[in-house]
Design an enzyme around this catalytic site. Sequence first.
Site: not given
Length: 330
Positions: A240, A269, A288
Amino acid sequence: MRNGKHLVWILDDEWIDHSIEREIFQKKGYDVHVSRSGTLEEDLPLYAPYADGVIVQVGFPCDAELIEKLDSCRIITASSVGYNTIDIEAATRKGIKVTHVPEFCTEEVSDHTIAHMLTITRRFPAYNKQVMNGHWDPMDTLPIQRFCNHTVGLLGFGKIARRVAEKLKPFGVRIISYAPTAPKEVFSNYTVEAVSFEQLLKQSTLLSLHVPLRPENRNIISYKQLKMMPKGAFIVNTSRGGLIHEEDLYQAIVEGHIAGASLDVLLNEPPDPNDPLLHLDEVYVTPHSGYISDDALAELKEKTCQNIIDGIDGRPLVKTLNPEVLNHIN
């Protein structure tokens, strides 16, 4: 419920195709509506009071203000392992069960982690940039250490970290881990050495993060921790964003203490394209995407839908994130 049918409300800015979900829910006779952040304000009065179940995609905020309007909702599920965008306390006050999909992409993320490890320690980003700029010099990115000589430190030792450890074994690396809540026998089962947090930092020439983003873990890797690591160490984060203080990481790399970082997750993000961290040759970033594969996405959608069905039907969930709410449900 709306028009005599259970309503499933999907909050999602990421995926366009929800055919799998629609097919599953239609077989149950449920209605389905998808809202994007751009339509949320106009959709709120149309769907929030009537939704029996809510699916929250990664990154979509499901805050207290929204949850307060969920007058018919029985279940909120994150369509992901992570669930930090859902206000669980607000859901508990409203009497709504909250769950997630705790396991669906172990193979993908562990593969992605090892790919990042090899990419950054073998200096692929710098080599690739060099070749793209018309140069051909295999010596200009030294030093490069034999991979088998690395001490790989795993911060956390859950399912993904354990699978990483299994897949690393043939490489011959030493593996250590800091995970204070993991049973001691788990480490021995994987031939992994349990160490303190300080030992993890001081001994890891390649540190990989495998912990959730909770308040106590935010910025767990900051300048102080980076400087404790061996000079020339590498960091991989497929867990994360927010676990690493990114400005401190930039500083440690520029100073030459940290040799490189390979990241699948960032604090913001998508990131600001002008973020100086993204422009370092020593940094490699993927969007991601560690959980991505056709198999994993299908499994994720199916398990997400099953969470909703179980929640609406009153069956036990795979995991209830706010179990205290069960005491108040008839």
